[in-house]
Each structure stands twice: as structure tokens, then as C-alpha cells.
Design an enzyme around this catalytic site. Structure first.
Site, PDB file in Angstrom:
ATOM      1  N   GLU A 118       0.848  -1.203   0.000  1.00  0.00           N
ATOM      2  CA  GLU A 118       0.000   0.000   0.000  1.00  0.00           C
ATOM      3  C   GLU A 118       0.880   1.248   0.000  1.00  0.00           C
ATOM      4  O   GLU A 118       1.965   1.250   0.579  1.00  0.00           O
ATOM      5  CB  GLU A 118      -0.886  -0.008   1.247  1.00  0.00           C
ATOM      6  CG  GLU A 118      -1.888   1.131   1.355  1.00  0.00           C
ATOM      7  CD  GLU A 118      -2.849   0.932   2.513  1.00  0.00           C
ATOM      8  OE1 GLU A 118      -3.470   1.931   2.921  1.00  0.00           O
ATOM      9  OE2 GLU A 118      -2.980  -0.205   3.030  1.00  0.00           O
ATOM     10  N   GLU A 122      -2.788  10.731   3.094  1.00  0.00           N
ATOM     11  CA  GLU A 122      -3.951  10.909   3.959  1.00  0.00           C
ATOM     12  C   GLU A 122      -3.890  12.277   4.631  1.00  0.00           C
ATOM     13  O   GLU A 122      -2.821  12.715   5.060  1.00  0.00           O
ATOM     14  CB  GLU A 122      -3.999   9.826   5.041  1.00  0.00           C
ATOM     15  CG  GLU A 122      -4.232   8.429   4.486  1.00  0.00           C
ATOM     16  CD  GLU A 122      -4.118   7.349   5.531  1.00  0.00           C
ATOM     17  OE1 GLU A 122      -5.019   6.494   5.606  1.00  0.00           O
ATOM     18  OE2 GLU A 122      -3.114   7.358   6.291  1.00  0.00           O
TER      19      GLU A 122
END
Length: 239
Positions: A118, A122
Site C-alpha cells: 500500500e 492521507e
């Protein structure tokens, strides 16, 4: 920003999407989400295309609900096909409020029959003057917080990461803000799916995300998403 020289392992298709509609290349989530870090179920009605005056853009919404596993419903959208090395870019305005996360990331994991790789961008609603950068290699997490110098919930900005076999680089408005080299630790290797989402954090990770207040409603706005594969010509028309 420039792409490194060399040929990708397999040719992939570049794209830019302004979301005048949600085409067949995207999947909009609609299910109750049983995950120990999320207090959020996914609902299609929380993903709205064509929100700007010119008929472009995407809005991700989050609001309380009482018809699922979790206290909140949010929006999540992902590409149907995997992509690999290259540059991933989004122009967006993040959501605010403690406990809320605006995410732009690539992901693959057990659900797709692989180990967990991943790469994340964010914005945590408890402090929208920072960006959280994270990457998982076979489930092992590394992460950094970087100060933005502006409030990501108050204006559109362009966020990007460049993913190459030997390094990761993150950018804000075209300026490199962080670099991770293979020599300093692992780099994700597996083709992954690209996601955008808006979610409320479970109280168990309040130390990281903050505590969501009851009744919180918020939204994030996306102007476009772009992907340029490692072997693509970044001057190609439309990119």
C-alpha cells in the site's frame, strides 16, 4: 515532476479523470465494512460526480447513519484495474473534523489474493495543516507526517506520489516533500488498485486520528485524478 528513465515491467494506460460522470473504470463501494480501524460503512450515495459548475469534479461525503455495522457512512471509490509503477496525482480539498480521514492511495491485500502492499496520502481532519504519508510492504508499515504550510481543508491543492522499483517520492503542488529509497527499507512491489475515500476512524485509533464527534457531517472535494505509468510520455496530450 519527471518520471525516471527506463521501461516499465508492462505497458499500462495513462489516464486523467475529471469525474463528469463515474465511468466503468471505477467501482463505487456499497457495503457494511467490518474493520477494526473503521467506524464507517460505504454507501454509493456518498460519492457524487459532476459537482462543479463546469460539470466536473467529485464529492465524497460522510454522515452519521443507523442502518449498518458502524455509526457513520462514507464514500469510497476505486479503479477496477490494477496499476503499477508511475505517478499518481489528485487535486482535492480535504475534509476537516477530528477522527475523519481523507485518503488517496494504492492498495492490494488478502482480499485480492496477495500480500498487503500500500502507498498512502492521507489528510487527518484533526490537523489539516499536515499530510500523513505511509507505505506497507508485505503488511509492514512505515509512515511520516509532513507539515503543509497551509490548511488542506480550506483550498484545493495537488498531491502526488511517484512509485518506482527503488524509491517513493511524494509531492504537494509539484514540490517534493519526502523521499524513501529502497536502500532505506522496502518499497511496495505488487500492482495495486487506486482508491479515494472519506472515513471516520474507530475509537481504538483515536490516538492517531482523533475522536469523531457524534453527528459529524463533512465532505471532501476532488477536481481530478491522474495516473502516468513509468513508461509513459508525460508530455502526451491530455496528461
Amino acid at each position: 515532476m519527471g518520471l525516471a528513465c527506463g521501461a516499465a515491467m508492462a505497458h499500462e494506460t495513462a489516464f486523467i479523470d475529471h469525474f463528469k460522470s463515474i465511468g466503468p473504470d471505477w467501482h463505487v463501494a456499497e457495503y457494511d465494512f467490518d474493520h477494526d480501524k473503521f467506524d464507517t460503512d460505504w454507501r454509493r450515495m456518498h460519492v457524487k460526480p459532476a459537482v462543479f459548475e463546469d460539470g466536473s469534479g467529485l464529492t465524497l461525503q460522510l454522515s452519521p447513519h443507523d442502518d449498518g455495522l458502524n455509526r457513520f457512512a462514507g464514500g469510497s471509490i476505486r479503479r477496477e484495474e490494477t496499476s503499477h509503477y508511475g505517478t499518481y496525482e489528485v487535486r482535492m480539498r480535504a475534509a476537516s473534523h477530528p477522527g475523519i480521514v481523507t485518503g488517496f492511495f494504492t492498495y492490494t491485500g488478502p482480499y485480492y489474493g496477495t500480500h498487503h502492499d500500500e502507498i498512502d496520502i492521507e489528510i487527518l481532519g484533526k490537523n489539516t495543516r499536515q499530510i500523513h504519508l505511509a507505505w506497507f510492504v508485505d503488511g509492514a508499515l512505515e509512515n511520516r507526517f509532513v507539515d503543509l504550510g497551509f490548511d488542506a481543508s480550506e483550498k484545493m491543492a495537488t498531491y502526488a506520489f511517484e512509485w518506482l522499483p527503488d524509491r517513493l517520492r511524494w509531492f504537494v503542488d509539484g514540490v517534493e516533500i519526502y523521499r524513501h529509497q529502497q536502500t532505506d527499507g522496502g518499497v511496495p512491489k505488487l500492482p495495486s488498485r487506486l482508491f479515494l475515500n472519506l472515513w471516520a476512524a474507530d475509537p481504538s485509533i483515536a490516538h492517531w486520528a482523533g475522536t469523531v464527534r457524534s453527528g459529524t457531517q463533512t465532505q471532501a472535494h476532488v477536481e481530478y485524478v491522474r495516473y502516468i505509468p513509468w513508461d509513459a510520455d508525460p508530455t502526451e496530450e491530455g496528461l
